[in-house]
Structure formats: structure tokens, C-alpha cells
Design a protein around this motif. Sequence first.
Motif, PDB file in Angstrom:
ATOM      1  N   SER A  36       0.846  34.850 -40.493  1.00 31.89           N
ATOM      2  CA  SER A  36       0.520  36.090 -41.479  1.00 31.89           C
ATOM      3  C   SER A  36      -0.816  36.049 -41.962  1.00 31.89           C
ATOM      4  CB  SER A  36       1.765  36.424 -42.720  1.00 31.89           C
ATOM      5  OG  SER A  36       1.460  37.337 -43.137  1.00 31.89           O
ATOM      6  N   LEU A  37      -1.160  34.686 -42.671  1.00 32.45           N
ATOM      7  CA  LEU A  37      -2.054  35.496 -43.335  1.00 32.45           C
ATOM      8  C   LEU A  37      -3.159  34.525 -42.956  1.00 32.45           C
ATOM      9  CD1 LEU A  37      -1.473  33.011 -46.597  1.00 32.45           C
ATOM     10  CD2 LEU A  37      -2.322  35.771 -46.407  1.00 32.45           C
ATOM     11  N   SER A  38      -3.469  34.279 -41.235  1.00 28.41           N
ATOM     12  CA  SER A  38      -4.260  34.050 -40.447  1.00 28.41           C
ATOM     13  C   SER A  38      -4.672  35.391 -40.077  1.00 28.41           C
ATOM     14  CB  SER A  38      -3.630  32.902 -39.694  1.00 28.41           C
ATOM     15  OG  SER A  38      -4.312  32.123 -40.678  1.00 28.41           O
ATOM     16  N   SER A  39      -3.671  35.582 -39.402  1.00 28.83           N
ATOM     17  CA  SER A  39      -3.533  37.194 -38.323  1.00 28.83           C
ATOM     18  C   SER A  39      -4.065  38.235 -39.086  1.00 28.83           C
ATOM     19  CB  SER A  39      -2.319  37.586 -37.743  1.00 28.83           C
ATOM     20  OG  SER A  39      -0.968  37.898 -38.825  1.00 28.83           O
ATOM     21  N   ARG A  40      -4.227  38.317 -40.417  1.00 28.03           N
ATOM     22  CA  ARG A  40      -4.688  39.389 -41.327  1.00 28.03           C
ATOM     23  C   ARG A  40      -6.451  38.584 -41.524  1.00 28.03           C
ATOM     24  NH1 ARG A  40      -1.438  39.808 -46.897  1.00 28.03           N
ATOM     25  NH2 ARG A  40       0.309  41.295 -46.771  1.00 28.03           N
ATOM     26  N   ILE A  41      -6.584  37.699 -42.174  1.00 22.84           N
ATOM     27  CA  ILE A  41      -8.161  37.459 -41.345  1.00 22.84           C
ATOM     28  C   ILE A  41      -8.505  37.852 -40.401  1.00 22.84           C
ATOM     29  CG2 ILE A  41      -7.971  35.112 -41.595  1.00 22.84           C
ATOM     30  CD1 ILE A  41      -9.489  36.820 -44.253  1.00 22.84           C
ATOM     31  N   GLU A  42      -7.879  37.072 -38.942  1.00 20.75           N
ATOM     32  CA  GLU A  42      -8.653  37.231 -38.014  1.00 20.75           C
ATOM     33  C   GLU A  42      -8.934  38.913 -37.091  1.00 20.75           C
ATOM     34  OE1 GLU A  42      -9.504  35.808 -35.216  1.00 20.75           O
ATOM     35  OE2 GLU A  42      -9.287  33.531 -36.625  1.00 20.75           O
ATOM     36  N   SER A  43      -7.683  39.720 -37.826  1.00 17.64           N
ATOM     37  CA  SER A  43      -8.184  41.073 -37.490  1.00 17.64           C
ATOM     38  C   SER A  43      -8.796  41.897 -38.798  1.00 17.64           C
ATOM     39  CB  SER A  43      -6.522  41.992 -38.367  1.00 17.64           C
ATOM     40  OG  SER A  43      -6.501  42.865 -38.450  1.00 17.64           O
ATOM     41  N   ALA A  44      -8.840  41.486 -39.793  1.00 17.18           N
ATOM     42  CA  ALA A  44     -10.616  41.769 -40.365  1.00 17.18           C
ATOM     43  C   ALA A  44     -11.266  40.919 -39.957  1.00 17.18           C
ATOM     44  CB  ALA A  44     -10.062  41.006 -42.597  1.00 17.18           C
ATOM     45  N   TYR A  45     -11.361  40.703 -39.612  1.00 17.27           N
ATOM     46  CA  TYR A  45     -13.029  39.869 -38.692  1.00 17.27           C
ATOM     47  C   TYR A  45     -13.441  40.080 -37.931  1.00 17.27           C
ATOM     48  CZ  TYR A  45     -16.651  36.711 -37.249  1.00 17.27           C
ATOM     49  OH  TYR A  45     -17.659  36.291 -36.013  1.00 17.27           O
ATOM     50  N   LYS A  46     -12.061  40.869 -37.134  1.00 18.20           N
ATOM     51  CA  LYS A  46     -12.627  41.984 -35.641  1.00 18.20           C
ATOM     52  C   LYS A  46     -12.245  42.757 -36.744  1.00 18.20           C
ATOM     53  CE  LYS A  46      -9.583  38.467 -32.702  1.00 18.20           C
ATOM     54  NZ  LYS A  46      -8.480  38.413 -32.312  1.00 18.20           N
ATOM     55  N   SER A  47     -12.440  43.182 -36.960  1.00 20.23           N
ATOM     56  CA  SER A  47     -12.963  44.639 -37.480  1.00 20.23           C
ATOM     57  C   SER A  47     -14.114  44.756 -38.531  1.00 20.23           C
ATOM     58  CB  SER A  47     -11.156  45.409 -38.277  1.00 20.23           C
ATOM     59  OG  SER A  47     -10.298  45.458 -37.931  1.00 20.23           O
ATOM     60  N   ARG A  48     -14.556  44.098 -38.535  1.00 16.29           N
ATOM     61  CA  ARG A  48     -15.412  43.743 -39.378  1.00 16.29           C
ATOM     62  C   ARG A  48     -15.650  44.133 -40.708  1.00 16.29           C
ATOM     63  NH1 ARG A  48     -19.795  42.336 -35.936  1.00 16.29           N
ATOM     64  NH2 ARG A  48     -19.423  43.642 -33.416  1.00 16.29           N
ATOM     65  N   LEU A  49     -14.302  44.195 -41.536  1.00 21.46           N
ATOM     66  CA  LEU A  49     -14.314  44.728 -42.378  1.00 21.46           C
ATOM     67  C   LEU A  49     -14.892  43.008 -43.719  1.00 21.46           C
ATOM     68  CD1 LEU A  49     -10.478  45.420 -42.534  1.00 21.46           C
ATOM     69  CD2 LEU A  49     -12.518  46.728 -42.551  1.00 21.46           C
ATOM     70  N   ILE A  50     -14.939  41.781 -42.675  1.00 26.16           N
ATOM     71  CA  ILE A  50     -16.148  40.903 -43.501  1.00 26.16           C
ATOM     72  C   ILE A  50     -16.930  39.912 -42.848  1.00 26.16           C
ATOM     73  CG2 ILE A  50     -13.436  40.620 -45.274  1.00 26.16           C
ATOM     74  CD1 ILE A  50     -13.051  37.901 -42.882  1.00 26.16           C
ATOM     75  N   ASN A  51     -17.832  39.335 -42.689  1.00 20.75           N
ATOM     76  CA  ASN A  51     -18.177  38.975 -42.415  1.00 20.75           C
ATOM     77  C   ASN A  51     -18.409  37.646 -42.240  1.00 20.75           C
ATOM     78  OD1 ASN A  51     -19.729  36.643 -44.386  1.00 20.75           O
ATOM     79  ND2 ASN A  51     -21.220  38.855 -45.238  1.00 20.75           N
ATOM     80  N   GLN A  52     -19.595  36.863 -41.051  1.00 21.68           N
ATOM     81  CA  GLN A  52     -19.168  35.697 -40.475  1.00 21.68           C
ATOM     82  C   GLN A  52     -19.098  34.364 -40.973  1.00 21.68           C
ATOM     83  OE1 GLN A  52     -19.140  34.956 -37.193  1.00 21.68           O
ATOM     84  NE2 GLN A  52     -17.887  33.392 -37.770  1.00 21.68           N
ATOM     85  N   GLU A  53     -19.529  35.205 -42.703  1.00 20.27           N
ATOM     86  CA  GLU A  53     -19.889  33.348 -43.816  1.00 20.27           C
ATOM     87  C   GLU A  53     -18.882  33.754 -44.526  1.00 20.27           C
ATOM     88  OE1 GLU A  53     -22.685  32.534 -47.869  1.00 20.27           O
ATOM     89  OE2 GLU A  53     -22.407  34.383 -46.503  1.00 20.27           O
ATOM     90  N   GLN A  54     -18.050  35.149 -44.545  1.00 19.73           N
ATOM     91  CA  GLN A  54     -16.561  35.123 -44.926  1.00 19.73           C
ATOM     92  C   GLN A  54     -15.517  34.949 -44.277  1.00 19.73           C
ATOM     93  OE1 GLN A  54     -16.968  39.195 -45.948  1.00 19.73           O
ATOM     94  NE2 GLN A  54     -17.318  38.617 -48.095  1.00 19.73           N
ATOM     95  N   TYR A  55     -15.836  34.706 -42.986  1.00 22.40           N
ATOM     96  CA  TYR A  55     -15.097  34.896 -42.199  1.00 22.40           C
ATOM     97  C   TYR A  55     -14.654  33.314 -42.128  1.00 22.40           C
ATOM     98  CZ  TYR A  55     -12.093  33.605 -38.060  1.00 22.40           C
ATOM     99  OH  TYR A  55     -11.102  33.217 -37.140  1.00 22.40           O
ATOM    100  N   ASN A  56     -16.181  32.048 -41.743  1.00 21.88           N
ATOM    101  CA  ASN A  56     -15.842  31.299 -41.993  1.00 21.88           C
ATOM    102  C   ASN A  56     -15.234  30.443 -43.158  1.00 21.88           C
ATOM    103  OD1 ASN A  56     -17.140  30.895 -39.514  1.00 21.88           O
ATOM    104  ND2 ASN A  56     -19.538  31.050 -39.751  1.00 21.88           N
ATOM    105  N   ALA A  57     -15.601  30.592 -44.256  1.00 18.63           N
ATOM    106  CA  ALA A  57     -15.060  29.895 -44.897  1.00 18.63           C
ATOM    107  C   ALA A  57     -13.849  30.457 -45.241  1.00 18.63           C
ATOM    108  CB  ALA A  57     -15.357  30.193 -46.271  1.00 18.63           C
ATOM    109  N   LEU A  58     -12.796  31.348 -45.228  1.00 24.21           N
ATOM    110  CA  LEU A  58     -11.154  32.071 -45.340  1.00 24.21           C
ATOM    111  C   LEU A  58     -10.374  31.679 -44.365  1.00 24.21           C
ATOM    112  CD1 LEU A  58     -12.383  35.518 -47.331  1.00 24.21           C
ATOM    113  CD2 LEU A  58     -11.926  33.348 -48.345  1.00 24.21           C
ATOM    114  N   SER A  59     -11.315  31.365 -43.196  1.00 26.03           N
ATOM    115  CA  SER A  59     -10.530  31.130 -41.894  1.00 26.03           C
ATOM    116  C   SER A  59      -9.559  30.086 -42.300  1.00 26.03           C
ATOM    117  CB  SER A  59     -10.552  31.181 -40.849  1.00 26.03           C
ATOM    118  OG  SER A  59     -10.240  30.804 -39.576  1.00 26.03           O
ATOM    119  N   PRO A  60     -10.552  28.482 -42.677  1.00 24.97           N
ATOM    120  CA  PRO A  60      -9.690  27.057 -42.540  1.00 24.97           C
ATOM    121  C   PRO A  60      -8.597  27.465 -43.819  1.00 24.97           C
ATOM    122  CG  PRO A  60     -11.904  26.769 -42.737  1.00 24.97           C
ATOM    123  CD  PRO A  60     -11.840  28.607 -42.576  1.00 24.97           C
ATOM    124  N   LEU A  61      -8.824  27.978 -44.506  1.00 24.84           N
ATOM    125  CA  LEU A  61      -8.126  28.123 -45.851  1.00 24.84           C
ATOM    126  C   LEU A  61      -6.552  28.676 -45.352  1.00 24.84           C
ATOM    127  CD1 LEU A  61      -9.996  29.564 -49.096  1.00 24.84           C
ATOM    128  CD2 LEU A  61     -10.073  27.221 -48.131  1.00 24.84           C
TER     129      LEU A  61
END
Length: 175
Positions: free
Chosen positions: A60-85
Motif C-alpha cells: 500500500s505504501l509503495s503504491s501511494r509513493i508511486e502514485s504521488a511521484y507520477k502525479s508530481r506531488l513529490i520531486n525526483q529527489e524525494q522519490y529516490n529517498a522515500l521509495s526504498p523505504l
Amino acid sequence: MVVAFSVIGILILALIYFVLRAQNLQKELALSRHTNKQTNSKINYAYHNLVMVTDALEKSLSSRIESAYKSRLINQEQYNALSPLMRNFSTIVMTCCEKGDSLEESLNKVLANEDITLEVIKEVVKALPGNIRMAWSKNTADGFIAFCQAVTASVTGTTKSSKVEQPESQEKNNA
């Protein structure tokens, strides 16, 4: 002769006492073994359920962060840091719970297989709102769970703050 019978009588009474005591101890031991077996069964059941819940929450958390990145709610740097978590959520929580590791120790083990370092993640966390940073600073499994929930909730718009704060340089680039 009377003394000999008295000694024999006392020894027989002592023997009866110790036989009864040994039988009671055997019953207690059998009861303890049975209780231990039941407790171990309950622990295994709870552990199995904990693994299933953390795996489901990880997805669930992975899909939420993916969705936020695809919707441009988070930037690349944030995605790169939060996605592995988020992708390693279950492993991190289970390491904390099973081995009693702190969050930082668990992250170091997990991030050994990732392209990102803990320092980069800490820099991204510094840019997040205060309530999210507070959950992170607990350095425990429950703090990490709260952190992940808060991060994904804030970026998906389910809280008052509908967007994770971006660093100032990033906001200027987007304008």
C-alpha cells in the motif's frame, strides 16, 4: 528394637513424602510444557499475522509513493529517498521487531543493497513537515510506521497538507 522401627517408620514417611512431591512436580512440569506449547503456538500465529500485515502495508505504501511521484506531488529527489523505504517497509519493521534493532540500524542493513545512503534520506526528511520529522526522530519501528503513514498521507492529499514541502531551490525551478 523400638528405635530401629522408629527410624524405619520415619524413613518410610520421608519416602512417601518425596514420592508424592515428585509426582506433583511431574504434573506441574507437564502443565508447564502444555502452557508453553500453547503460548508458542499463539506467538507463531501472531508473528505470521504481523508478517502478513507488514507485507500488505508495504504494498500500500509503495503504491501511494508511486502514485504521488507520477502525479508530481513529490520531486525526483524525494522519490529516490522515500521509495526504498516504502519498498523495504516490511523488512525494516521486522528487523526492528525481531532483533530489537533501532530504525537506523535496520536502515543501514537494508540500504546496503540500495543505491541511496542514509544521509541522503535524512536530508530529505529534514525538508518534511515537523509532525513527520518527529515520527522519524523516534528511531523505532512504531516511529517508522507513523512516519511512512504520515508521508504517504500528506503526499496523497489525505491530510491538511496536500503536498510534501519541496526544497526552496526545487520550488523556484518549478515556477
